[in-house]
Design a protein around this motif. Sequence first.
Motif, short mmCIF file in Angstrom:
data_model
loop_
_atom_site.label_atom_id
_atom_site.label_comp_id
_atom_site.label_asym_id
_atom_site.label_seq_id
_atom_site.Cartn_x
_atom_site.Cartn_y
_atom_site.Cartn_z
N LEU A 24 -1.48 7.59 -8.15
CA LEU A 24 -1.07 6.22 -8.49
C LEU A 24 -1.13 5.31 -7.26
O LEU A 24 -1.63 4.18 -7.32
N TYR A 25 -0.63 5.83 -6.13
CA TYR A 25 -0.70 5.07 -4.89
C TYR A 25 -2.15 4.76 -4.53
O TYR A 25 -2.50 3.65 -4.15
N PHE A 26 -2.99 5.80 -4.66
CA PHE A 26 -4.41 5.61 -4.33
C PHE A 26 -5.03 4.56 -5.23
O PHE A 26 -5.83 3.73 -4.79
N LEU A 27 -4.67 4.62 -6.53
CA LEU A 27 -5.27 3.68 -7.48
C LEU A 27 -4.90 2.24 -7.13
O LEU A 27 -5.75 1.35 -7.15
N TYR A 28 -3.62 2.04 -6.84
CA TYR A 28 -3.20 0.69 -6.45
C TYR A 28 -3.91 0.27 -5.17
O TYR A 28 -4.41 -0.85 -5.06
N GLY A 29 -3.97 1.18 -4.23
CA GLY A 29 -4.63 0.88 -2.96
C GLY A 29 -6.09 0.53 -3.19
O GLY A 29 -6.61 -0.46 -2.65
#
Lengths: 664, 160
Positions: free
Chosen positions: A204-209
């Motif tokens: 999820l963090y990667f996706l937002y990033g």
Amino acid sequence: MIPFKKLFTKKFAVLALLIIVAAGIFLTPFAAQAVSLPSLNPADWLLGGIYSLLKEIPLTILQIGLGFLNWTASGDFIKVSATGTDNPVVTQGWGIARDLANVALIFGLVIIAISIIIGYQETRAKKALVNFILIAILINFTPFIAGIVIDGANLLMRSLLSGGVPADFVNAVRDGMTNGLPAGVEAIPALVIFFIFSIIAAILYFLYGLLFMVRYVMLWILVIVSPVAFATKVFPESKYIKRIFPSITYWDDWWESFIQWTVLGIPAALSIYLSNILMKVIVDNPQSLVSSFTASGEFLSSAIAVVIGSLFAYAIPFVFLFMGFFITMDSGGAVGKKFKDTINKNIIGRASTAITGAAGAATGYVVGRGKALGGYAKGGVVGTVGGLAAQKNVLTKQGREEGRVAWQGWKQRAKETIVSAPVIGRMTPVEFATTQTKAQKEAAEYAKKNKMTLEDYGKFKHRLSTVQREAYEEDYIKNNVTKFLNSSGGGAEYQARMDTVMRHDDKSKEYELIKTKAVLDARYKNTTLAGPTNWETKSGIDLSDKIPKLSSKDLADSVSSEAISDPEFFASLRTNQIKKIMDEGSGEKMDKLNDLIRVSTPASQNLNNHLIGLQNIIRNNPNNLSPEEISLLQKKALAIQGNIAFIANRTNPRPTQRTRVRHP
Amino acid sequence: MEKIISFNTRLFIEDITTKYGLENFLLQNDAGFASHIVGNPTAAERIAAKLMFNKDVKNCLEKNIPLAEILPSEKLVVVVEDLINQKIGYNDLPIAIKEELNIPDEISSQIAQDIANNKKITEDRINEIVKEDFEEETQGSEFSNTPSPEKTGGLSQELQ
């Protein structure tokens, strides 16, 4: 790309085992926590390895994910502006695009000039000239115009993202894994939960990033091509112009993309902001948001329950983040959809396979291998669980197949329940219950391309997947349900096919007819094969109500000769339906109709007795039936007598010529 | 191919039979049958009751003997079929009915008049085929997957 199935060979398994054992020896060994000296027992190495991998890998990935998001969300991520002269890519790219736009404008000017000279659509050409002048000026200021919009959106985003995403969750995970869990095998399930949770959070963090990163790059590209997009405003709307200036180089597409990419970050930032507030509340006092997690028992120590409970509390902000991401994608229109599709296909799909595969390696053969081997074991598990729930013999292939089919049915019913639910139903599109999944669509396409006769289907169906079988069967049902049912080998198969017919109900009028035909078949034609199930009740089809509504042709096609002798069925027929059966039905059906007026036949006697019974009830009403019920019985009696009279009129032997009067 | 009477005409003949009491003897000779003809049954009910409960009729059906041998209504059916097949004319009706049923001139004339006044019989006499006058096919076919024929335009529409 090598498919995962091929990768998962014995060599791979051995290599994985070695890595785990090595991790057990060289990383923080599980055994070392239990005893003061490194254990010489290989089992301890293996468990230690699993322990270490489950702990180290997710923490590392999680930290990288958080770092990546904070990096891309911070204002310092890109040190150059999207539109300023400090950005060499935009400056040079935009310069080239502006020159191209000027060339296009010169062509436009020539066309306008020619139009005015020769007087062809002069008014339109003059209007275009005004546009031309405006655009010619504006294309030199596109970075400025775009810059205002981008800066406005960025300002809002940065105010929401100030401070980035706190590391509270990562800290909680690390504390939980390091200090909260007891040493020993009992910690492994908790570690697996941590592992899955961490990986999902990291994704999820990667996706937002990634979203923030892609947004910047896309805005650069849009700014670069902006002069060309502006220039296309001069030209009239034409498919040829759109071919020359495809995609974002054409004004309409450029403007739409530009606005969407600009504002896309705002809902994302808002989701992160709100999630941060929730996390802060949990860090300060988790009890103020969620109650304590109390799932301890024989197999779960209270210490682990506390740790897992605190982890689950963090699920709330994560669900917030998760939903926020998809809302962001949905609000992004075509842009968001494209991004979401790419993510669904390439990141979430593959990542979920990887996660479950990895988790499965630790938690058990079935789950891990199930996902990793492309759903083969998943099918087995679904079949087994579904079979058990449907009380089938899951030790047989047939039982598991029935379980899988039962599972499909439950899924469908669950969807229908959701759609019809009072609150959720209003929030759910009605198509939800009927929309095909991707696998179903592919299977339907496959069945359409590779047509099979019912006989061939019977021979080769074991080679097809459950979804493909469902697609084929749906096709057969819709083409000729009676044929589909009558080609079944025996009772079990017939009943399974009847279930299939009920399961594919799309609530359409056409399907109601299909169900009626199927129930007719089960009730009057293949009574033995249909078994003890009351198919009328199960399908919700009231034959006495539906039969008169069937067109004569449909009835003549689907009715069996056995049905004709049934007084209840006979009473529900209309005269034109009988006429159709007499005109186009088989000899056997005709015989059955004749039997009804030939007194010596059992069919006729049965019908007479039925009619006498009806008349007795109508006259004496021994059971104190209501007037409505009596009226219904009267209609039935009338229908039987009318139909008998009709058959007699058409089949009665005519007298020979000698009795006829002849007059010259 | 000979035309046979429509179902509605058969019901009409049954009504005439009742009106002139042509089959009262069936009720007198068969108490069991009479018990099924109570109240004011419809024509269809009377026909069905005869077929199902009258012993003489049942005997005929059993032996495959034409019902016109014993039933005046069936004899009338034969006369009307001769009429619609144009084997006899309207002027021949009274004599034909009298000969078939063996009834007085006055009654046969009245029956002939009733038949002559029936529009459906007149239509069936003129038309090539006897049209059945049932309830509309579409009335009951609330759900049917039979595709409706494609509407085709006229020549001028097609040329457009």
